[in-house]
Design a protein around this motif. Structure first.
Motif, PDB file in Angstrom:
ATOM      1  N   GLY A  50       5.802  -1.017   4.229  1.00 22.86           N
ATOM      2  CA  GLY A  50       6.267  -2.277   3.645  1.00 22.86           C
ATOM      3  C   GLY A  50       5.129  -3.121   3.101  1.00 22.86           C
ATOM      4  N   TYR A  51       5.488  -4.330   2.710  1.00 23.82           N
ATOM      5  CA  TYR A  51       4.500  -5.253   2.157  1.00 23.82           C
ATOM      6  C   TYR A  51       3.405  -5.561   3.174  1.00 23.82           C
ATOM      7  N   THR A  52       2.169  -5.603   2.682  1.00 25.41           N
ATOM      8  CA  THR A  52       1.032  -5.987   3.528  1.00 25.41           C
ATOM      9  C   THR A  52       0.751  -7.473   3.409  1.00 25.41           C
ATOM     10  N   GLY A  53       1.299  -8.102   2.390  1.00 29.90           N
ATOM     11  CA  GLY A  53       1.153  -9.540   2.206  1.00 29.90           C
ATOM     12  C   GLY A  53       2.058 -10.028   1.094  1.00 29.90           C
ATOM     13  N   ASP A  89       0.875  -1.181   0.000  1.00 35.47           N
ATOM     14  CA  ASP A  89       0.000   0.000   0.000  1.00 35.47           C
ATOM     15  C   ASP A  89       0.909   1.228   0.000  1.00 35.47           C
ATOM     16  N   ARG A  90       0.990   1.917  -1.106  1.00 37.68           N
ATOM     17  CA  ARG A  90       1.935   3.031  -1.263  1.00 37.68           C
ATOM     18  C   ARG A  90       1.623   4.226  -0.370  1.00 37.68           C
ATOM     19  N   ARG A  91       0.430   4.239   0.234  1.00 35.28           N
ATOM     20  CA  ARG A  91       0.107   5.348   1.145  1.00 35.28           C
ATOM     21  C   ARG A  91       1.101   5.407   2.303  1.00 35.28           C
ATOM     22  N   GLY A  92       1.628   4.240   2.719  1.00 33.18           N
ATOM     23  CA  GLY A  92       2.605   4.224   3.807  1.00 33.18           C
ATOM     24  C   GLY A  92       3.913   4.873   3.414  1.00 33.18           C
ATOM     25  N   PHE A  93       4.433   4.553   2.236  1.00 31.23           N
ATOM     26  CA  PHE A  93       5.694   5.123   1.756  1.00 31.23           C
ATOM     27  C   PHE A  93       5.584   6.632   1.587  1.00 31.23           C
ATOM     28  N   PHE A  94       4.479   7.083   1.000  1.00 33.20           N
ATOM     29  CA  PHE A  94       4.309   8.502   0.719  1.00 33.20           C
ATOM     30  C   PHE A  94       3.781   9.299   1.914  1.00 33.20           C
ATOM     31  N   GLY A  95       3.506   8.621   3.027  1.00 35.21           N
ATOM     32  CA  GLY A  95       3.015   9.311   4.220  1.00 35.21           C
ATOM     33  C   GLY A  95       1.631   9.901   4.051  1.00 35.21           C
ATOM     34  N   LEU A  96       0.802   9.246   3.249  1.00 34.42           N
ATOM     35  CA  LEU A  96      -0.542   9.767   2.994  1.00 34.42           C
ATOM     36  C   LEU A  96      -1.519   9.423   4.113  1.00 34.42           C
ATOM     37  N   THR A 119      -0.642   3.361   7.989  1.00 33.55           N
ATOM     38  CA  THR A 119      -0.393   2.396   6.924  1.00 33.55           C
ATOM     39  C   THR A 119       1.093   2.076   6.902  1.00 33.55           C
ATOM     40  N   ARG A 120       1.400   0.777   6.973  1.00 28.45           N
ATOM     41  CA  ARG A 120       2.797   0.350   6.902  1.00 28.45           C
ATOM     42  C   ARG A 120       3.393   0.722   5.545  1.00 28.45           C
TER      43      ARG A 120
END
Length: 165
Positions: free
Chosen positions: A118-121, A104-111, A115-116
């Motif tokens: 990293g990988y969710t699965g 879930d890219r929301r975690g990387f972009f801090g959206l 949200t982590r």
């Protein structure tokens, strides 16, 4: 040197001195000058490139880091299957592994805050071919799941320290 020779030599060395059980691995990574996302990766005498796709601001000159993580898991699985087949004296004609990860890219972009990054699965699909019974290959799978170092990185929390220099 065969895998059974490597296994026996390692067992003997560790039995003689537990210090021989340890191993240290290094990877050196640096941004390529003039780029935002291209990374030069050096490991021992090998050099590789990590980069993002064009849609994510890169030039797509190599897999991105999370794709390398999946490749590390898949290739470690293949090697661990080979070692444990040798250790269990189990015959294999071939081993192939396909690894798929959801992120879930929301975690990387801090959206979002929860949200982590990293990988969710992750799904690992293993194909084994050879003359052994399904039960023997299931025994092998259990041993690989217990002993694969990169699978352990994904499953367990590994202490990581970051030093800013």
């Amino acid at each position: 040197m065969s895998l059974t020779d490597v296994i026996e030599a390692t067992r003997s060395a560790v039995a003689e001195d537990p210090y021989h059980a340890g191993a240290v691995f290094d990877a050196h990574c640096a941004v390529v000058a003039g780029t935002d996302t291209r990374v030069r990766v050096r490991i021992r005498g090998h050099e590789q490139t990590a980069d993002e796709t064009v849609a994510r601001g890169g030039a797509d000159t190599g897999p991105n880091p999370v794709e390398y993580a999946l490749a590390a898991l898949g290739s470690c699985q293949v090697v661990t299957y080979q070692f444990w087949a040798a250790k269990l004296r189990l015959r294999l004609s071939s081993v192939s592994v396909e690894v798929t990860g959801e992120l879930d890219r929301r975690g990387f972009f801090g959206l979002t805050e929860h949200t982590r990054p990293g990988y969710t699965g992750i799904t690992v699909r293993v194909r084994l071919d050879g003359p052994e019974t399904r039960e023997r290959y299931e025994e092998l799978r259990r041993e690989v799941d217990r002993h694969c170092p990169v699978l352990d990185l994904f499953r367990a929390e590994t202490p990581v320290g970051t030093e800013l220099r």
